[in-house]
Design an enzyme around this catalytic site. Structure first.
Site, PDB file in Angstrom:
ATOM      1  N   ALA A   5       0.763  -1.244   0.000  1.00 24.31           N
ATOM      2  CA  ALA A   5       0.000   0.000   0.000  1.00 24.31           C
ATOM      3  C   ALA A   5       0.796   1.299   0.000  1.00 24.31           C
ATOM      4  O   ALA A   5       0.234   2.355  -0.302  1.00 24.31           O
ATOM      5  CB  ALA A   5      -0.960   0.005   1.187  1.00 24.31           C
TER       6      ALA A   5
ATOM      7  N   PRO B   8       3.150   4.432  -1.082  1.00 23.91           N
ATOM      8  CA  PRO B   8       2.947   5.469  -0.057  1.00 23.91           C
ATOM      9  C   PRO B   8       1.484   5.778   0.269  1.00 23.91           C
ATOM     10  O   PRO B   8       1.219   6.599   1.121  1.00 23.91           O
ATOM     11  CB  PRO B   8       3.616   6.699  -0.682  1.00 23.91           C
ATOM     12  CG  PRO B   8       3.478   6.482  -2.159  1.00 23.91           C
ATOM     13  CD  PRO B   8       3.583   5.005  -2.369  1.00 23.91           C
ATOM     14  N   GLY B   9       0.530   5.132  -0.403  1.00 32.00           N
ATOM     15  CA  GLY B   9      -0.838   5.255   0.085  1.00 32.00           C
ATOM     16  C   GLY B   9      -1.842   5.895  -0.849  1.00 32.00           C
ATOM     17  O   GLY B   9      -2.974   6.171  -0.436  1.00 32.00           O
ATOM     18  N   GLY B  10      -1.451   6.158  -2.105  1.00 34.49           N
ATOM     19  CA  GLY B  10      -2.399   6.799  -3.030  1.00 34.49           C
ATOM     20  C   GLY B  10      -3.662   5.970  -3.202  1.00 34.49           C
ATOM     21  O   GLY B  10      -4.782   6.498  -3.109  1.00 34.49           O
ATOM     22  N   LYS B  11      -3.468   4.681  -3.442  1.00 34.23           N
ATOM     23  CA  LYS B  11      -4.651   3.848  -3.696  1.00 34.23           C
ATOM     24  C   LYS B  11      -5.392   3.558  -2.395  1.00 34.23           C
ATOM     25  O   LYS B  11      -6.616   3.442  -2.390  1.00 34.23           O
ATOM     26  CB  LYS B  11      -4.242   2.580  -4.448  1.00 34.23           C
ATOM     27  CG  LYS B  11      -3.665   2.928  -5.824  1.00 34.23           C
ATOM     28  CD  LYS B  11      -3.115   1.761  -6.578  1.00 34.23           C
ATOM     29  CE  LYS B  11      -2.319   2.203  -7.793  1.00 34.23           C
ATOM     30  NZ  LYS B  11      -0.966   2.751  -7.451  1.00 34.23           N
TER      31      LYS B  11
ATOM     32  N   GLU C  33       2.007  -2.500   4.405  1.00 31.50           N
ATOM     33  CA  GLU C  33       3.257  -2.274   3.675  1.00 31.50           C
ATOM     34  C   GLU C  33       4.385  -2.962   4.452  1.00 31.50           C
ATOM     35  O   GLU C  33       4.597  -2.656   5.625  1.00 31.50           O
ATOM     36  CB  GLU C  33       3.512  -0.759   3.553  1.00 31.50           C
ATOM     37  CG  GLU C  33       4.899  -0.375   3.093  1.00 31.50           C
ATOM     38  CD  GLU C  33       5.282  -0.945   1.717  1.00 31.50           C
ATOM     39  OE1 GLU C  33       4.475  -0.870   0.781  1.00 31.50           O
ATOM     40  OE2 GLU C  33       6.403  -1.472   1.605  1.00 31.50           O
TER      41      GLU C  33
ATOM     42  N   ARG D 204       8.554   2.833   4.500  1.00 33.48           N
ATOM     43  CA  ARG D 204       7.430   3.127   3.604  1.00 33.48           C
ATOM     44  C   ARG D 204       6.096   2.985   4.345  1.00 33.48           C
ATOM     45  O   ARG D 204       5.136   3.687   4.043  1.00 33.48           O
ATOM     46  CB  ARG D 204       7.490   2.222   2.370  1.00 33.48           C
ATOM     47  CG  ARG D 204       8.649   2.591   1.433  1.00 33.48           C
ATOM     48  CD  ARG D 204       8.737   1.668   0.237  1.00 33.48           C
ATOM     49  NE  ARG D 204       7.602   1.732  -0.659  1.00 33.48           N
ATOM     50  CZ  ARG D 204       7.407   2.652  -1.595  1.00 33.48           C
ATOM     51  NH1 ARG D 204       8.287   3.621  -1.749  1.00 33.48           N
ATOM     52  NH2 ARG D 204       6.344   2.619  -2.377  1.00 33.48           N
TER      53      ARG D 204
ATOM     54  N   ASP E 278      -1.408  -4.122  -5.505  1.00 33.08           N
ATOM     55  CA  ASP E 278      -0.735  -3.194  -6.419  1.00 33.08           C
ATOM     56  C   ASP E 278       0.753  -3.535  -6.290  1.00 33.08           C
ATOM     57  O   ASP E 278       1.484  -2.929  -5.523  1.00 33.08           O
ATOM     58  CB  ASP E 278      -1.029  -1.753  -5.988  1.00 33.08           C
ATOM     59  CG  ASP E 278      -0.489  -0.746  -6.976  1.00 33.08           C
ATOM     60  OD1 ASP E 278      -0.548  -1.006  -8.182  1.00 33.08           O
ATOM     61  OD2 ASP E 278       0.015   0.302  -6.531  1.00 33.08           O
TER      62      ASP E 278
ATOM     63  N   CYS F 111       2.444  -1.152 -12.675  1.00 32.36           N
ATOM     64  CA  CYS F 111       2.671   0.003 -13.543  1.00 32.36           C
ATOM     65  C   CYS F 111       3.770  -0.355 -14.534  1.00 32.36           C
ATOM     66  O   CYS F 111       4.679   0.425 -14.780  1.00 32.36           O
ATOM     67  CB  CYS F 111       3.004   1.249 -12.738  1.00 32.36           C
ATOM     68  SG  CYS F 111       4.541   1.141 -11.838  1.00 32.36           S
TER      69      CYS F 111
HETATM   70  N1  SAM Z   1      -0.203   1.028  -3.893  1.00 34.77           N
HETATM   71  C1  SAM Z   1       0.809   2.032  -3.634  1.00 34.77           C
HETATM   72  C2  SAM Z   1       0.222   3.401  -3.876  1.00 34.77           C
HETATM   73  O1  SAM Z   1      -0.748   3.528  -4.605  1.00 34.77           O
HETATM   74  O2  SAM Z   1       0.733   4.361  -3.280  1.00 34.77           O
HETATM   75  C3  SAM Z   1       2.057   1.767  -4.455  1.00 34.77           C
HETATM   76  C4  SAM Z   1       2.617   0.391  -4.188  1.00 34.77           C
HETATM   77  S1  SAM Z   1       4.160   0.042  -4.941  1.00 34.77           S
HETATM   78  C5  SAM Z   1       3.712  -0.216  -6.564  1.00 34.77           C
HETATM   79  C6  SAM Z   1       4.472  -1.551  -4.345  1.00 34.77           C
HETATM   80  C7  SAM Z   1       4.748  -1.660  -2.868  1.00 34.77           C
HETATM   81  O3  SAM Z   1       4.875  -3.048  -2.536  1.00 34.77           O
HETATM   82  C8  SAM Z   1       6.033  -0.999  -2.406  1.00 34.77           C
HETATM   83  O4  SAM Z   1       5.755  -0.069  -1.397  1.00 34.77           O
HETATM   84  C9  SAM Z   1       6.879  -2.152  -1.861  1.00 34.77           C
HETATM   85  O5  SAM Z   1       7.649  -1.810  -0.723  1.00 34.77           O
HETATM   86  C10 SAM Z   1       5.816  -3.173  -1.497  1.00 34.77           C
HETATM   87  N2  SAM Z   1       6.305  -4.567  -1.464  1.00 34.77           N
HETATM   88  C11 SAM Z   1       7.535  -5.036  -1.804  1.00 34.77           C
HETATM   89  N3  SAM Z   1       7.576  -6.368  -1.603  1.00 34.77           N
HETATM   90  C12 SAM Z   1       6.376  -6.753  -1.138  1.00 34.77           C
HETATM   91  C13 SAM Z   1       5.820  -7.996  -0.730  1.00 34.77           C
HETATM   92  N4  SAM Z   1       6.507  -9.121  -0.790  1.00 34.77           N
HETATM   93  N5  SAM Z   1       4.541  -7.986  -0.282  1.00 34.77           N
HETATM   94  C14 SAM Z   1       3.818  -6.855  -0.227  1.00 34.77           C
HETATM   95  N6  SAM Z   1       4.302  -5.644  -0.611  1.00 34.77           N
HETATM   96  C15 SAM Z   1       5.556  -5.598  -1.057  1.00 34.77           C
END
Ligand code: SAM
Length: 443
Positions: free
Chosen positions: A109, A111-114, A132, A137, A177, A230
Site C-alpha cells: 500500500a 505510499p498510500g495513493g490507492k 506495507e 514506507r 498493487d 505500472c
Molecule cells: N499502492 C501504492 C500506492 O498507490 O501508493 C504503491 C505500491 S508500490 C507499486 C508496491 C509496494 O509493494 C512498495 O511499497 C513495496 O515496498 C511493497 N512490497 C515489496 N515487496 C512486497 C511484498 N513481498 N509484499 C507486499 N508488498 C511488497
C-alpha cells in the site's frame, strides 16, 4: 534524456506492433500530473481550482494539474484537500469499486495513493487494512492516511504471509498493487530506465505470484481481487494473471469497464500512455467462487468507566469527535486511546502503526488530543477552531506560534480544513502540529 533499454524496446515492439511508434513517442513527451480531491474535505474542489483543469475520466475525484501549478507547496496539501497522484494510478482502485461498509485490504500500500482512494470509497464505513512490509514506507503510508483524515483504517507493517495467517478468508475486496519492474515510470522518472534489467520482469513475476497466493487466501468466497502493476511487459501482467488462475481454479476473471479507457478483456485492462492522458498501468479483476456473508460483524462499543471519563474530557475539546465513526470500539495502546472501526477483525500479533482513529494521549489527570483526530475533524466538530490564511498557515506549518485571544485546545484550519491542534493561552496559540510534519516554504 536517458535512453530506453534495448531489450525493453525489442519486447515492447513485439507486444504493440503498429502501435509501437506512437507509444515510444508518448514516452518522450511531457507527462500530465494529476491530483485526487479528498471527499472528506468540504470545499476541497473550490479551493483547488487554481491548480486544476479537466477531470480524470476514470476517476470522478481526479483532476489534471495545470501546467506550472505547484499544489504540493500549498497548505491545502498539508490540510489533506487532495492527494497528488498520477492519473493512470487512479485506475486500479476504480476497478476494485469498493462500496461503503465493506472490509478491504490494500496489501502493497505505500505510499498510500490507492489506500486513500479506497478509504474515500468506504465513506468512513466498514474498514480498510492498509499494509506495507517496508518499515520506512509503512510510516509514509500511515502519514498519508492521517493527512487525508481517514478514521477507519488499520495500517500494518507485515509480510503477506503474516497477514494471511491472521486473516483467512476475511476481506470483501483486496488490492494487490504489486512491486514491479516499473516500466510505466520510464516517462515520469527517466532515471528508472537505468535500474531496469532484462531479467527484471521474470524476477518480479515470481515475487508477484507469491504475493497473489497470499491474497487469494485472505479473500472471502465471493470476494474480488484487483491485481495491478505500472509496467508494460506481459510476464508481469497477463501471464502472471493466467498462471494465478491455473493455480487457483476457484478464481475467475471478471470483466469491467472504466470511462475513458474502455472495457477489459478476460478481466484485464491496460492504460497506455499513447491512448490515455496518463502513464502505463495494468489492472485485472478476479472473482473468488462461492458466496459468504461479509465475514465481519459489527461489534458493540465496549467502553469501561475510566475510558468513559476520558472520553468526556475529549468531548470538551472536540464535541463532534465521534461523528464519522461507525460502531467504534476502543483500544488503549501505550498511552494512546484509539477508536477502532467495528468492522475490523482481530489483528493481535501484527505490527500495527495506526489502529483506526488515534483520539488522544492520556496523561495523569489530563488528555492531549492526537494530531490524527485533528485531521479527521471538520471545523464545526471541534469546540473551537481558528482560521488562518495561506501565509499564516504556512508559518504554522513551519512551526511558528500565532497570536490568539482564545483559550485552550483549538483546531487550526485553513479554508475550513484542519492543519492540526493549537493550544491558546496568554494571547499566544502554541503550535501542536507534530515536528515531523513541518514544512518550510518561501512565499
Ligand atoms: N499502492 C501504492 C500506492 O498507490 O501508493 C504503491 C505500491 S508500490 C507499486 C508496491 C509496494 O509493494 C512498495 O511499497 C513495496 O515496498 C511493497 N512490497 C515489496 N515487496 C512486497 C511484498 N513481498 N509484499 C507486499 N508488498 C511488497
Amino acid at each position: 534524456m536517458t535512453s530506453l533499454p534495448a531489450p525493453f524496446i525489442e519486447s515492447t515492439r513485439a507486444l504493440l506492433g503498429d502501435e509501437a511508434a506512437p507509444f515510444f513517442r508518448a514516452l518522450e513527451a511531457p507527462f500530465a500530473a494529476a491530483l485526487r480531491l479528498n471527499p472528506r474535505r468540504d470545499g476541497a474542489e473550490a479551493a483547488s481550482l487554481p491548480f486544476t483543469e479537466d477531470a480524470v475520466p476514470w476517476c470522478p475525484a481526479g483532476r489534471y494539474i495545470r501546467p506550472g501549478a505547484r499544489p504540493g507547496l500549498s497548505p491545502l496539501h498539508a490540510a489533506g484537500a487532495y492527494y497528488i497522484q498520477e492519473a493512470s494510478a487512479m485506475a486500479p482502485a476504480a476497478a476494485l469499486d469498493v462500496r461503503p461498509g465493506e472490509l478491504a485490504l490494500d496489501l502493497c500500500a505505500a505510499p498510500g495513493g490507492k489506500s486513500g482512494q479506497i478509504a474515500a470509497a468506504l465513506e468512513g464505513r466498514g474498514a480498510l487494512v492498509a499494509n506495507e512490509p517496508d518499515p520506512a514506507r509503512a510510516r509514509l503510508l500511515a502519514a498519508t492516511l492521517e493527512r487525508l483524515g481517514v478514521p477507519n483504517a488499520l495500517v500494518t507493517n507485515a509480510w503477506p504471509q503474516e497477514l494471511a495467517a491472521r486473516f483467512p478468508e476475511t476481506f470483501d475486496a483486496i488490492l494487490v498493487d504489486a512491486p514491479c519492474s516499473g516500466e510505466g515510470m520510464f516517462r515520469r522518472e527517466p532515471e528508472s530506465r537505468l535500474e531496469w534489467r532484462e531479467g527484471s520482469p521474470a524476477g518480479c513475476a515470481a515475487r508477484q505470484a507469491g504475493i497473489l497466493d497470499q491474497a487469494a487466501a485472505m479473500l472471502r468466497p465471493g470476494g474480488r481481487l484487483v491485481y495491478s502493476t505500472c509496467t508494460f511487459n506481459r510476464a508481469e501482467n497477463e501471464d502472471t494473471v493466467s498462471a494465478f488462475l491455473d493455480r487457483h481454479p476457484d478464481f475467475a476473471p471478471e470483466d469491467f469497464a472504466l470511462p475513458g479507457v474502455g472495457a477489459s478483456e478476460s478481466g484485464c485492462l491496460r492504460l497506455w500512455p499513447h491512448r490515455v492522458r496518463g502513464d502505463g498501468q495494468f489492472a485485472a479483476r478476479l472473482r473468488k467462487a462461492g458466496s459468504s456473508a461479509p465475514a465481519h460483524r459489527p461489534r458493540l462499543p465496549r467502553v469501561d468507566r475510566e475510558t468513559q471519563a476520558r472520553l468526556a474530557a475529549l468531548h470538551e475539546i472536540a464535541p463532534g469527535w465521534a461523528a464519522g465513526l461507525e460502531e467504534a470500539r476502543f483500544l488503549l495502546r501505550g498511552d494512546t486511546l484509539c477508536a477502532l472501526p467495528g468492522a475490523l477483525p482481530d489483528f493481535s500479533g501484527l505490527r500495527a502503526l495506526r489502529c483506526g482513529l488515534h483520539l488522544c494521549r492520556l496523561g495523569r489527570g489530563y488528555i492531549e488530543p492526537d494530531h490524527a483526530l485533528a485531521m479527521a475533524l471538520k471545523a464545526k466538530e471541534a469546540a473551537q477552531a481558528a482560521e488562518f490564511d495561506e501565509a499564516q498557515a504556512l508559518r504554522l506549518l513551519s512551526g511558528e506560534t500565532a497570536e490568539s485571544a482564545l483559550r485552550g485546545w483549538t483546531l487550526l484550519t485553513h479554508r475550513g480544513m484542519p492543519l492540526g491542534w493549537g493550544k491558546a493561552s496568554g494571547g499566544v496559540m502554541k503550535n501542536h502540529i507534530p515536528k515531523g510534519l513541518r514544512i518550510h516554504i518561501n512565499t
